[in-house]
Write a protein that holds these residues in place. Structure first.
Motif, PDB file in Angstrom:
ATOM      1  N   TYR A  36      26.800  61.062 -14.564  1.00 59.41           N
ATOM      2  CA  TYR A  36      27.763  62.118 -14.229  1.00 59.41           C
ATOM      3  C   TYR A  36      29.048  61.511 -13.655  1.00 59.41           C
ATOM      4  O   TYR A  36      30.159  61.894 -14.042  1.00 59.41           O
ATOM      5  CB  TYR A  36      27.133  63.084 -13.238  1.00 59.41           C
ATOM      6  CG  TYR A  36      28.051  64.213 -12.838  1.00 59.41           C
ATOM      7  CD1 TYR A  36      28.293  65.281 -13.694  1.00 59.41           C
ATOM      8  CD2 TYR A  36      28.686  64.218 -11.591  1.00 59.41           C
ATOM      9  CE1 TYR A  36      29.133  66.324 -13.336  1.00 59.41           C
ATOM     10  CE2 TYR A  36      29.533  65.248 -11.224  1.00 59.41           C
ATOM     11  CZ  TYR A  36      29.748  66.299 -12.098  1.00 59.41           C
ATOM     12  OH  TYR A  36      30.591  67.313 -11.749  1.00 59.41           O
ATOM     13  N   GLY A  39      31.027  59.903 -16.352  1.00 63.46           N
ATOM     14  CA  GLY A  39      31.716  60.912 -17.145  1.00 63.46           C
ATOM     15  C   GLY A  39      33.002  61.390 -16.486  1.00 63.46           C
ATOM     16  O   GLY A  39      34.000  61.650 -17.161  1.00 63.46           O
ATOM     17  N   LEU A  40      32.989  61.495 -15.164  1.00 62.05           N
ATOM     18  CA  LEU A  40      34.205  61.890 -14.448  1.00 62.05           C
ATOM     19  C   LEU A  40      35.299  60.834 -14.557  1.00 62.05           C
ATOM     20  O   LEU A  40      36.489  61.155 -14.570  1.00 62.05           O
ATOM     21  CB  LEU A  40      33.888  62.148 -12.971  1.00 62.05           C
ATOM     22  CG  LEU A  40      32.996  63.356 -12.656  1.00 62.05           C
ATOM     23  CD1 LEU A  40      32.689  63.392 -11.157  1.00 62.05           C
ATOM     24  CD2 LEU A  40      33.658  64.657 -13.086  1.00 62.05           C
ATOM     25  N   ASP A  43      38.009  58.704 -19.902  1.00 57.36           N
ATOM     26  CA  ASP A  43      39.152  59.468 -20.409  1.00 57.36           C
ATOM     27  C   ASP A  43      38.692  60.835 -20.899  1.00 57.36           C
ATOM     28  O   ASP A  43      37.542  61.023 -21.292  1.00 57.36           O
ATOM     29  CB  ASP A  43      39.824  58.713 -21.555  1.00 57.36           C
ATOM     30  CG  ASP A  43      40.532  57.450 -21.077  1.00 57.36           C
ATOM     31  OD1 ASP A  43      40.889  57.410 -19.879  1.00 57.36           O
ATOM     32  OD2 ASP A  43      40.714  56.525 -21.890  1.00 57.36           O
ATOM     33  N   GLU A  45      40.418  65.185 -20.739  1.00 56.33           N
ATOM     34  CA  GLU A  45      40.897  66.173 -19.788  1.00 56.33           C
ATOM     35  C   GLU A  45      39.787  67.062 -19.251  1.00 56.33           C
ATOM     36  O   GLU A  45      39.771  67.394 -18.074  1.00 56.33           O
ATOM     37  CB  GLU A  45      41.982  67.040 -20.445  1.00 56.33           C
ATOM     38  CG  GLU A  45      43.268  66.288 -20.769  1.00 56.33           C
ATOM     39  CD  GLU A  45      44.341  67.217 -21.295  1.00 56.33           C
ATOM     40  OE1 GLU A  45      44.092  68.448 -21.326  1.00 56.33           O
ATOM     41  OE2 GLU A  45      45.410  66.724 -21.677  1.00 56.33           O
ATOM     42  N   ARG A  46      38.859  67.463 -20.100  1.00 56.13           N
ATOM     43  CA  ARG A  46      37.805  68.380 -19.671  1.00 56.13           C
ATOM     44  C   ARG A  46      36.692  67.606 -18.976  1.00 56.13           C
ATOM     45  O   ARG A  46      36.099  66.682 -19.539  1.00 56.13           O
ATOM     46  CB  ARG A  46      37.253  69.147 -20.871  1.00 56.13           C
ATOM     47  CG  ARG A  46      38.276  70.042 -21.565  1.00 56.13           C
ATOM     48  CD  ARG A  46      37.637  70.803 -22.700  1.00 56.13           C
ATOM     49  NE  ARG A  46      36.565  71.682 -22.216  1.00 56.13           N
ATOM     50  CZ  ARG A  46      35.613  72.198 -22.994  1.00 56.13           C
ATOM     51  NH1 ARG A  46      35.581  71.879 -24.283  1.00 56.13           N
ATOM     52  NH2 ARG A  46      34.685  72.984 -22.492  1.00 56.13           N
ATOM     53  N   LYS A  47      36.422  68.000 -17.718  1.00 54.29           N
ATOM     54  CA  LYS A  47      35.423  67.309 -16.919  1.00 54.29           C
ATOM     55  C   LYS A  47      34.207  68.186 -16.645  1.00 54.29           C
ATOM     56  O   LYS A  47      33.472  67.950 -15.685  1.00 54.29           O
ATOM     57  CB  LYS A  47      36.041  66.861 -15.587  1.00 54.29           C
ATOM     58  CG  LYS A  47      37.213  65.901 -15.735  1.00 54.29           C
ATOM     59  CD  LYS A  47      36.819  64.591 -16.400  1.00 54.29           C
ATOM     60  CE  LYS A  47      38.007  63.626 -16.475  1.00 54.29           C
ATOM     61  NZ  LYS A  47      37.638  62.346 -17.099  1.00 54.29           N
ATOM     62  N   SER A  48      33.990  69.202 -17.468  1.00 54.53           N
ATOM     63  CA  SER A  48      32.764  69.984 -17.359  1.00 54.53           C
ATOM     64  C   SER A  48      31.627  69.214 -18.031  1.00 54.53           C
ATOM     65  O   SER A  48      31.843  68.221 -18.739  1.00 54.53           O
ATOM     66  CB  SER A  48      32.943  71.372 -17.979  1.00 54.53           C
ATOM     67  OG  SER A  48      33.414  71.274 -19.296  1.00 54.53           O
ATOM     68  N   MET A  52      31.598  66.015 -21.104  1.00 53.16           N
ATOM     69  CA  MET A  52      31.259  64.704 -20.535  1.00 53.16           C
ATOM     70  C   MET A  52      30.012  64.153 -21.203  1.00 53.16           C
ATOM     71  O   MET A  52      29.920  62.947 -21.484  1.00 53.16           O
ATOM     72  CB  MET A  52      31.061  64.807 -19.020  1.00 53.16           C
ATOM     73  CG  MET A  52      32.349  64.980 -18.243  1.00 53.16           C
ATOM     74  SD  MET A  52      32.199  64.556 -16.491  1.00 53.16           S
ATOM     75  CE  MET A  52      30.860  65.603 -15.968  1.00 53.16           C
ATOM     76  N   ARG A  55      30.749  62.438 -24.369  1.00 53.27           N
ATOM     77  CA  ARG A  55      31.408  61.134 -24.236  1.00 53.27           C
ATOM     78  C   ARG A  55      30.447  60.046 -23.748  1.00 53.27           C
ATOM     79  O   ARG A  55      30.767  58.859 -23.835  1.00 53.27           O
ATOM     80  CB  ARG A  55      32.598  61.256 -23.266  1.00 53.27           C
ATOM     81  CG  ARG A  55      33.747  62.075 -23.818  1.00 53.27           C
ATOM     82  CD  ARG A  55      34.997  61.914 -22.974  1.00 53.27           C
ATOM     83  NE  ARG A  55      34.905  62.588 -21.689  1.00 53.27           N
ATOM     84  CZ  ARG A  55      35.326  63.842 -21.467  1.00 53.27           C
ATOM     85  NH1 ARG A  55      35.840  64.562 -22.458  1.00 53.27           N
ATOM     86  NH2 ARG A  55      35.234  64.378 -20.268  1.00 53.27           N
TER      87      ARG A  55
END
Length: 267
Positions: A36, A39-40, A43, A45-48, A52, A55
């Motif tokens: 987690y 993931g934050l 790269d 923009e969306r960090k939900s 994540m 990615r």
């Protein structure tokens, strides 16, 4: 960054996470928390959780399994928040050189809807205006060569605490009561001192300095402070005995008062 630098960063992040979560649940849960945090940092923009998760995996068919692990990690697992903050405070207190201040501040998080916990139309210093947002009160240790956040708590406006239905729908515990921002800040200072953080100078802007109860509370804890105040405050030197000017007989208008508004208070 070079491949060597990336490997070093990955190793340092893993070591840091291990120090924060050692003894807190199974290895799988702690590994999911590492995913987690990664993931934050990646790269995008969306960090939900869902983007994540996409990615973090090598193949699309692995996304759902990763999403479930992350969801359980952040929503279902019970982490000892106080213990993690204690470990973080102790580590930050020992590592950065030249720490000399405890900084009280708050951060505005803009929001579009009305269902996020604590969201309301309220002033945000981060945004520089009144906006629909959440506001979190934070405590930092700081010096010329670095700083770090050791506490952050969401401010719950009074309009929220008056509506138990709204709080229940957002998952706010029934025992949560309204606290002013300066009351949250004093609780954060109490935690920091209990964890062994040294008695540094307390810095805060006028949002906290204007509250006499907060300034008194800081001094009661044996801490000195430097805080902003509004220019309407009147200040006299120690030992002064200010008196209300007498109105001259037959004189119209308001009596003159002593001037001397200041922008900072020291204790």
């Amino acid at each position: 960054m070079t491949p060597t630098q990336l490997r070093k960063l990955d190793r340092e992040l893993s070591e840091f996470l291990d120090s924060m979560t050692e003894g807190m649940g199974r290895t799988e849960r702690r590994r999911a928390l590492g995913g987690y945090l990664t993931g934050l940092l990646l790269d995008g923009e969306r960090k939900s959780i869902e983007p994540m998760a996409a990615r973090l995996v090598e193949a699309p068919e692995q996304t759902e399994a990763m999403r479930q692990r992350l969801q359980q990690c952040v929503s279902g697992a019970a982490w000892d928040d106080s213990e993690m903050r204690r470990r973080l405070a102790r580590q930050l207190e020992c590592e950065p050189p030249g720490l000399e201040a405890l900084v009280i501040d708050d951060t505005g998080l803009p929001k579009k809807g009305v269902h996020s916990v604590g969201v309301a139309r309220q002033y945000s210093g981060t945004l520089g205006r009144t906006e629909n947002c959440q506001v979190a009160v934070s405590l930092h240790v700081a010096g010329e060569k670095g700083s770090g956040c050791i506490a952050m708590q969401l401010y719950l406006p009074e309009e929220w605490t008056r509506s138990r239905k709204r709080c229940k729908a957002a998952g706010v515990a029934s025992g949560v009561k309204f606290q002013k921002k300066w009351q949250i800040a004093l609780s954060q200072l109490d935690d920091a001192l209990a964890w062994g953080v040294r008695r540094h100078l307390v810095l805060a802007d006028a949002g906290y300095g204007d509250a006499r109860e907060f300034r008194d509370g800081v001094r009661e804890r044996g801490l000195h402070y430097l805080m902003g105040v509004q220019g309407t405050h009147k200040v006299w030197p120690p030992g002064a005995k200010p008196r209300q000017p007498q109105r001259a007989l037959g004189q119209n208008g308001r009596p003159r008062t002593s001037s001397g508004a200041v922008t900072h208070v020291t204790g």
